[in-house]
Design a protein around this motif. Structure first.
Motif, PDB file in Angstrom:
ATOM      1  N   GLU A   1       0.845  -1.197   0.000  1.00 22.90           N
ATOM      2  CA  GLU A   1       0.000   0.000   0.000  1.00 22.90           C
ATOM      3  C   GLU A   1       0.878   1.244   0.000  1.00 22.90           C
ATOM      4  OE1 GLU A   1      -3.483   2.117   2.686  1.00 22.90           O
ATOM      5  OE2 GLU A   1      -2.826   0.055   3.108  1.00 22.90           O
ATOM      6  N   ALA A   2       0.512   2.218  -0.832  1.00 20.03           N
ATOM      7  CA  ALA A   2       1.293   3.442  -0.940  1.00 20.03           C
ATOM      8  C   ALA A   2       1.226   4.261   0.335  1.00 20.03           C
ATOM      9  CB  ALA A   2       0.784   4.271  -2.119  1.00 20.03           C
ATOM     10  N   GLN A   3       2.373   4.825   0.700  1.00 16.23           N
ATOM     11  CA  GLN A   3       2.490   5.661   1.879  1.00 16.23           C
ATOM     12  C   GLN A   3       3.048   7.022   1.464  1.00 16.23           C
ATOM     13  OE1 GLN A   3       1.467   4.561   4.865  1.00 16.23           O
ATOM     14  NE2 GLN A   3       1.008   2.502   4.084  1.00 16.23           N
ATOM     15  N   THR A   4       2.888   8.009   2.315  1.00 15.54           N
ATOM     16  CA  THR A   4       3.502   9.309   2.048  1.00 15.54           C
ATOM     17  C   THR A   4       4.979   9.264   2.412  1.00 15.54           C
ATOM     18  OG1 THR A   4       2.887  10.098   4.249  1.00 15.54           O
ATOM     19  CG2 THR A   4       1.345  10.536   2.443  1.00 15.54           C
ATOM     20  N   ASN A  20       5.770  -4.072  -9.682  1.00 11.19           N
ATOM     21  CA  ASN A  20       5.086  -4.086  -8.385  1.00 11.19           C
ATOM     22  C   ASN A  20       5.585  -2.991  -7.454  1.00 11.19           C
ATOM     23  OD1 ASN A  20       3.531  -6.409  -9.016  1.00 11.19           O
ATOM     24  ND2 ASN A  20       5.301  -7.714  -8.565  1.00 11.19           N
ATOM     25  N   ILE A  21       6.519  -2.177  -7.937  1.00  6.29           N
ATOM     26  CA  ILE A  21       7.056  -1.120  -7.090  1.00  6.29           C
ATOM     27  C   ILE A  21       5.949  -0.125  -6.735  1.00  6.29           C
ATOM     28  CG2 ILE A  21       7.772   0.311  -9.058  1.00  6.29           C
ATOM     29  CD1 ILE A  21      10.205   1.168  -7.419  1.00  6.29           C
ATOM     30  N   ILE A  22       5.982   0.382  -5.521  1.00  8.08           N
ATOM     31  CA  ILE A  22       4.982   1.342  -5.049  1.00  8.08           C
ATOM     32  C   ILE A  22       5.685   2.658  -4.746  1.00  8.08           C
ATOM     33  CG2 ILE A  22       3.285   1.875  -3.271  1.00  8.08           C
ATOM     34  CD1 ILE A  22       2.793  -1.098  -2.961  1.00  8.08           C
ATOM     35  N   PHE A  23       5.249   3.702  -5.386  1.00 10.66           N
ATOM     36  CA  PHE A  23       5.859   5.007  -5.190  1.00 10.66           C
ATOM     37  C   PHE A  23       5.166   5.758  -4.054  1.00 10.66           C
ATOM     38  CE2 PHE A  23       6.269   4.105  -9.811  1.00 10.66           C
ATOM     39  CZ  PHE A  23       7.658   3.934  -9.827  1.00 10.66           C
ATOM     40  N   LEU A  37       9.398  -1.145 -18.658  1.00  9.23           N
ATOM     41  CA  LEU A  37       8.090  -1.315 -18.034  1.00  9.23           C
ATOM     42  C   LEU A  37       6.993  -1.511 -19.082  1.00  9.23           C
ATOM     43  CD1 LEU A  37       8.331   1.561 -15.402  1.00  9.23           C
ATOM     44  CD2 LEU A  37       8.377  -0.892 -14.917  1.00  9.23           C
ATOM     45  N   SER A  38       6.058  -2.399 -18.798  1.00  9.02           N
ATOM     46  CA  SER A  38       4.882  -2.592 -19.651  1.00  9.02           C
ATOM     47  C   SER A  38       3.671  -1.847 -19.106  1.00  9.02           C
ATOM     48  CB  SER A  38       4.554  -4.082 -19.771  1.00  9.02           C
ATOM     49  OG  SER A  38       5.610  -4.770 -20.395  1.00  9.02           O
ATOM     50  N   THR A  39       3.690  -1.535 -17.840  1.00  8.97           N
ATOM     51  CA  THR A  39       2.657  -0.708 -17.219  1.00  8.97           C
ATOM     52  C   THR A  39       3.348   0.271 -16.279  1.00  8.97           C
ATOM     53  OG1 THR A  39       2.348  -2.246 -15.363  1.00  8.97           O
ATOM     54  CG2 THR A  39       0.937  -2.553 -17.293  1.00  8.97           C
ATOM     55  N   ILE A  40       2.657   1.348 -15.955  1.00  7.35           N
ATOM     56  CA  ILE A  40       3.194   2.303 -14.982  1.00  7.35           C
ATOM     57  C   ILE A  40       2.806   1.828 -13.595  1.00  7.35           C
ATOM     58  CG2 ILE A  40       3.178   4.683 -14.191  1.00  7.35           C
ATOM     59  CD1 ILE A  40       2.562   5.560 -16.983  1.00  7.35           C
ATOM     60  N   PRO A  41       3.757   1.467 -12.783  1.00 11.20           N
ATOM     61  CA  PRO A  41       3.425   0.883 -11.476  1.00 11.20           C
ATOM     62  C   PRO A  41       2.671   1.852 -10.570  1.00 11.20           C
ATOM     63  CG  PRO A  41       5.738   0.538 -12.045  1.00 11.20           C
ATOM     64  CD  PRO A  41       5.195   1.533 -13.014  1.00 11.20           C
ATOM     65  N   SER A  42       1.609   1.393 -10.024  1.00 11.64           N
ATOM     66  CA  SER A  42       0.876   1.994  -8.906  1.00 11.64           C
ATOM     67  C   SER A  42       0.256   3.361  -9.142  1.00 11.64           C
ATOM     68  CB  SER A  42       1.791   2.080  -7.652  1.00 11.64           C
ATOM     69  OG  SER A  42       2.698   3.154  -7.730  1.00 11.64           O
ATOM     70  N   ILE A  43       0.614   4.062 -10.212  1.00  6.60           N
ATOM     71  CA  ILE A  43       0.096   5.415 -10.413  1.00  6.60           C
ATOM     72  C   ILE A  43      -1.398   5.353 -10.737  1.00  6.60           C
ATOM     73  CG2 ILE A  43       0.265   7.503 -11.800  1.00  6.60           C
ATOM     74  CD1 ILE A  43       2.634   7.036  -9.960  1.00  6.60           C
ATOM     75  N   ASN A  44      -2.181   6.144 -10.036  1.00  3.81           N
ATOM     76  CA  ASN A  44      -3.618   6.225 -10.302  1.00  3.81           C
ATOM     77  C   ASN A  44      -4.127   7.565  -9.798  1.00  3.81           C
ATOM     78  OD1 ASN A  44      -4.136   5.952  -7.459  1.00  3.81           O
ATOM     79  ND2 ASN A  44      -3.776   3.756  -7.682  1.00  3.81           N
ATOM     80  N   VAL A  45      -5.415   7.724  -9.795  1.00  7.03           N
ATOM     81  CA  VAL A  45      -5.996   9.010  -9.417  1.00  7.03           C
ATOM     82  C   VAL A  45      -5.761   9.367  -7.954  1.00  7.03           C
ATOM     83  CG1 VAL A  45      -7.743   8.963 -11.210  1.00  7.03           C
ATOM     84  CG2 VAL A  45      -8.211   7.860  -9.021  1.00  7.03           C
ATOM     85  N   ASP A  46      -5.310   8.389  -7.145  1.00  9.65           N
ATOM     86  CA  ASP A  46      -5.038   8.692  -5.741  1.00  9.65           C
ATOM     87  C   ASP A  46      -3.783   9.540  -5.561  1.00  9.65           C
ATOM     88  OD1 ASP A  46      -7.246   7.235  -4.910  1.00  9.65           O
ATOM     89  OD2 ASP A  46      -6.107   5.368  -4.779  1.00  9.65           O
ATOM     90  N   TYR A  47      -2.978   9.630  -6.604  1.00  8.32           N
ATOM     91  CA  TYR A  47      -1.741  10.422  -6.524  1.00  8.32           C
ATOM     92  C   TYR A  47      -2.078  11.877  -6.832  1.00  8.32           C
ATOM     93  CZ  TYR A  47       1.133   6.289  -5.963  1.00  8.32           C
ATOM     94  OH  TYR A  47       1.719   5.150  -5.462  1.00  8.32           O
TER      95      TYR A  47
END
Length: 218
Positions: A1-4, A20-23, A37-47
């Protein structure tokens, strides 16, 4: 889970990142160029603080639903993106968008749903675009100043760019194999010397058949 985190700007380019890296959730600037990379890890509207994203030279096929609405800078050049499905929102802060060297065949589909009132720089060059470009896509980009769309496969294209009152630089060079086709660009009044054509617009007598019939009607 992403943290600050205290880290706000992160450049991990040229590293073999796991998908699977979480930024950090509060990251502002993220560079992940040439990371295989084939997908952008973890980036979504929550950022909700991410304003700058560069993912050049990867194997991305889509960035749909991965772009937070506050984004200001996107560079996904050199991937395998075929289209972009933007949410129906106004990207009021987006100023720079580079889609060059992808696999987009119809640029109109990429700009149907959204508005880009602050977009300053747009590059969709070197895509296999063969569908005629619908000039109405530029209506939602009133501040566009730099437009780069060279090395496309579209032929017999007529463009009217007179609504782009802030346009300062236009590169609409064509590949040589399409150069015999008629291309007309009706330019905006603000467009003056900042125009780039690769094949000398037929001014070179030896190459006069490369791009020999371009009409400017201001």
């Amino acid at each position: 889970e992403a943290q600050t985190s205290k880290i706000r700007k992160l450049n991990l380019s040229f590293n073999p990142l796991s998908e699977n890296i979480i930024f950090p959730l509060n990251i502002e600037s993220l560079y992940i160029d040439y990371c295989n990379l084939s997908t952008i890890p973890s980036i979504n509207v929550d950022y909700q603080e991410l304003v700058e994203l560069s993912a050049v030279g990867n194997h991305l096929k889509s960035i749909d639903n991965l772009i937070p609405k506050q984004i200001q800078f996107i560079n996904v050049s050199g991937n395998q993106i075929e289209s972009i499905c933007w949410p129906t929102v106004i990207y009021k802060d987006l100023r720079y968008l580079d889609l060059s060297f992808n696999l987009i065949r119809n640029i109109n589909d990429c700009f149907l749903n959204s508005r880009f009132p602050s977009l300053f720089y747009l590059d969709f060059s070197s895509n296999p675009i063969d569908a005629l470009i619908d000039e109405t896509i530029f209506v939602n980009m009133p501040k566009l100043s730099f437009l780069i769309m060279d090395n496309l496969q579209v032929i017999n294209q007529t463009l009217t760019l007179s609504n782009l009152n802030n346009l300062r630089y236009l590169n609409t060079s064509l590949p040589i194999e399409n150069s015999s086709e008629k291309v007309r660009v009706s330019s905006s009044k603000c467009l003056n010397k900042y125009v780039s054509y690769s094949n000398y617009i037929g001014l070179n007598e030896k190459d006069e058949n490369y791009i020999s019939n371009i009409d400017f009607n201001g």
